[in-house]
Design a protein around this motif. Sequence first.
Motif, mmCIF file in Angstrom:
data_model
loop_
_atom_site.group_PDB
_atom_site.id
_atom_site.type_symbol
_atom_site.label_atom_id
_atom_site.label_comp_id
_atom_site.label_asym_id
_atom_site.label_seq_id
_atom_site.Cartn_x
_atom_site.Cartn_y
_atom_site.Cartn_z
ATOM 1 N N PHE A 44 0.640 -1.102 0.013
ATOM 2 C CA PHE A 44 0.181 0.176 -0.308
ATOM 3 C C PHE A 44 0.647 0.936 0.086
ATOM 4 C CE2 PHE A 44 -1.834 3.290 2.722
ATOM 5 C CZ PHE A 44 -2.832 3.952 2.053
ATOM 6 N N GLU A 45 1.838 1.179 1.053
ATOM 7 C CA GLU A 45 2.672 2.425 1.199
ATOM 8 C C GLU A 45 3.484 3.001 -0.600
ATOM 9 O OE1 GLU A 45 5.645 3.726 4.244
ATOM 10 O OE2 GLU A 45 6.646 2.227 3.575
ATOM 11 N N VAL A 46 3.269 1.879 -1.130
ATOM 12 C CA VAL A 46 4.358 2.972 -2.153
ATOM 13 C C VAL A 46 3.446 3.613 -3.575
ATOM 14 C CG1 VAL A 46 5.639 0.306 -2.718
ATOM 15 C CG2 VAL A 46 3.693 0.433 -3.517
ATOM 16 N N THR A 47 1.661 3.123 -3.285
ATOM 17 C CA THR A 47 1.193 3.763 -3.542
ATOM 18 C C THR A 47 0.658 4.979 -3.406
ATOM 19 O OG1 THR A 47 -1.014 2.847 -2.614
ATOM 20 C CG2 THR A 47 0.181 1.475 -4.720
ATOM 21 N N ARG A 48 0.927 5.282 -1.590
ATOM 22 C CA ARG A 48 0.644 6.832 -1.094
ATOM 23 C C ARG A 48 0.942 7.625 -2.333
ATOM 24 N NH1 ARG A 48 -0.521 6.773 4.356
ATOM 25 N NH2 ARG A 48 -0.036 8.948 3.958
ATOM 26 N N GLU A 49 0.298 8.889 -2.157
ATOM 27 C CA GLU A 49 0.986 10.733 -2.352
ATOM 28 C C GLU A 49 1.764 10.704 -1.313
ATOM 29 O OE1 GLU A 49 -2.041 9.564 -1.105
ATOM 30 O OE2 GLU A 49 -4.213 9.903 -1.991
ATOM 31 N N ASP A 82 -6.206 12.901 5.305
ATOM 32 C CA ASP A 82 -7.086 12.598 6.405
ATOM 33 C C ASP A 82 -8.038 10.995 6.060
ATOM 34 O OD1 ASP A 82 -9.685 11.846 8.492
ATOM 35 O OD2 ASP A 82 -10.727 14.419 8.433
ATOM 36 N N ARG A 83 -8.122 9.339 6.740
ATOM 37 C CA ARG A 83 -8.645 8.706 5.995
ATOM 38 C C ARG A 83 -10.038 8.163 6.591
ATOM 39 N NH1 ARG A 83 -4.799 6.938 1.743
ATOM 40 N NH2 ARG A 83 -2.997 7.616 1.865
ATOM 41 N N SER A 84 -10.121 8.641 7.124
ATOM 42 C CA SER A 84 -11.685 8.448 8.163
ATOM 43 C C SER A 84 -12.786 8.225 7.417
ATOM 44 C CB SER A 84 -11.790 9.182 8.888
ATOM 45 O OG SER A 84 -11.685 10.606 9.158
ATOM 46 N N GLU A 85 -13.204 8.392 6.616
ATOM 47 C CA GLU A 85 -13.788 8.269 5.637
ATOM 48 C C GLU A 85 -13.960 6.897 4.675
ATOM 49 O OE1 GLU A 85 -17.570 10.021 5.198
ATOM 50 O OE2 GLU A 85 -16.438 10.594 6.708
ATOM 51 N N ILE A 86 -13.861 6.057 4.647
ATOM 52 C CA ILE A 86 -14.026 4.859 4.499
ATOM 53 C C ILE A 86 -13.592 5.462 3.203
ATOM 54 C CG2 ILE A 86 -14.993 2.907 3.517
ATOM 55 C CD1 ILE A 86 -15.948 2.275 5.704
ATOM 56 N N GLU A 87 -12.675 4.744 1.760
ATOM 57 C CA GLU A 87 -13.078 4.989 0.416
ATOM 58 C C GLU A 87 -12.149 4.207 -0.338
ATOM 59 O OE1 GLU A 87 -7.948 6.223 1.073
ATOM 60 O OE2 GLU A 87 -9.442 7.840 1.053
ATOM 61 N N ILE A 88 -12.296 4.268 -1.541
ATOM 62 C CA ILE A 88 -11.487 2.220 -2.097
ATOM 63 C C ILE A 88 -10.012 3.032 -2.527
ATOM 64 C CG2 ILE A 88 -11.813 1.330 -4.547
ATOM 65 C CD1 ILE A 88 -14.526 2.741 -4.462
ATOM 66 N N SER A 89 -9.447 1.518 -1.156
ATOM 67 C CA SER A 89 -7.757 2.261 -1.575
ATOM 68 C C SER A 89 -7.616 1.666 -3.028
ATOM 69 C CB SER A 89 -7.458 1.061 -0.227
ATOM 70 O OG SER A 89 -8.043 -0.146 -0.322
#
Length: 583
Positions: free
Chosen positions: A362-367, A576-583
């Motif tokens: 997941f980390e390699v896809t982060r902004e 903030d990722r507290s709103e559920i999102e499609i990862s």
Amino acid sequence: MKEVMITINGKICTAPEGSTILEAARINNIEIPTLCYLKEINEIGACRMCVVEVKGARSLVTACVYPISEGMEITTNSQKVFNSRKLSLELILSTHERKCLSCIRSGNCELQKLCKEFNVDDEDYFNGENCEYEFDDSAVHMVRNNNKCILCRRCVAVCSKWQSVGVIGPNNRGFNTHIGSAYEQNLGDVPCISCGQCIVVCPTGAIHEKDQTQEVWDALEDPTKHVIVQTAPSIRVTLGEAFHMPIGSNVEGKMVAALRRIGFDRVFDTNVAADFTIMEEANEFLERVENNGPFPMFTSCSPGWVKYCESYHPELIPNLSTCKSPQQMFGALAKTWYAEKEGIDPKDIFVVGIMPCTAKKFEVTREDEAAAGYSDCDVALTTRELARMIDKAGVRFVELEDESFDNPLGEATGAGYIFGATGGVMEAALRTAAETLAGHSLEQVEFTEVRGMSGIKEATYEMSGATVNVAVASGISNAKKLIEKIQAGEAFYHFVEIMGCPGGCINGGGQPVQPASVRNFVDLKTKRAAALYAEDKDKGLRKSNENPIVQKIYQEFLDKPGSLKAHHILHTSYRDRSEIEIS
């Protein structure tokens, strides 16, 4: 502790009072099979594989939850017991997708092993209706195939109890029971933190990391790509397990040799980037001390923890260190300083991380993780994926002669090694911060109070007249407890290290899978960590600020820790990722 005398298979034995039959048998060198049992985590007696006879009991009992008592007579190997276990296996197989040859866990599957032991084959013992499930590959880091699930609930238990996330659980009832997320959402649509702890406890191939080895093979075949591999601190003390070597074996030299034979252009050490992480993190901490906060400063090396913070405690984002993780710092330096030094266009550099952690995928896809305009790290592979690449390449790992990492990014200090164990990042940072505050070299570099496998550790240090309160937590359930304590005003810390997985990276979700028969009775974390601390102790240089290549890169490229250029290349931001999102 009082010893209880019992009889197992006609032999008089003893075991501590309060032990279960399963534990008592193990103490006396008798193995009782299990499928659902995880010590202190999933003690539910659901799979019925551990049934035994107890004299006086009206039926077979489950050894994993049945306590021993004085004079108890137990039989673990009667025909009645064997028949019951075999029947349980046949019932499990009746709803199990039996594509064993192509399964990622073939040869290391607890169900497969038991079927072999009890002569249970592929015959349809119980024909009838069956449920069929679609693959869930919506998450960045893993795949779920409920057709292989045996409803042991280990994954549910660790997600809830170890990690306090609880995004999976049993849905429906009876024959239609299956493991899923609330409202049948895909894993990519719920706030999973990508830690992968569910994977390492699964007894079958129902859940596994999303395999990216073909992407790496393709890059290795591409003549336009300069393919670099970096290996995280903990990989060298866990990779050997995939080749049946003793737990805690340090196979650094063999690992380097294997990576060269696979075909990587350069084999580097993430430990060097760990030293850079400490330089930046220690500088950031000292700046916060000068500016009176915000405190506590939380470490940012663990992507599972960072994602948890963003998803469940976004109010703490200002407290997160802005330092990239060592994996991402390494990639950033490879595509900036190294690219410049070697005269290679950053777009032609392909960086592969060998990591203990599925959250690294997941980390390699982060902004904000692209210092050179391209992803800092292109692919993150788990220890398990590397082992499969070594096997596929035909490399006889155990027989390899030791080789050394390539220069210039192959020589790290002892501080880089201990990053792999809980408390290691804290200790490494304290070594450099204490020396910086003192203004001279310090001989005492060991901060043993933050070592060990306790879920939460606290310490107070006096540094050049300043009192520094620190805490260390591993496993998100422990992190949650610590956060609640801080927010309730019950404790104040200046610096807090959090690792998403219990024990730290040595117990990451991408590490070699050990069966429950080992996991329940062997202290994997301590054995693996001991090898890292031994390496640190033998190093001539044990403080990140002493690393010559780190000093060189600051002098000729980054200027100094915390400089504008260092911030651009080695630091990141959060959201903030507290709103559920499609990862």
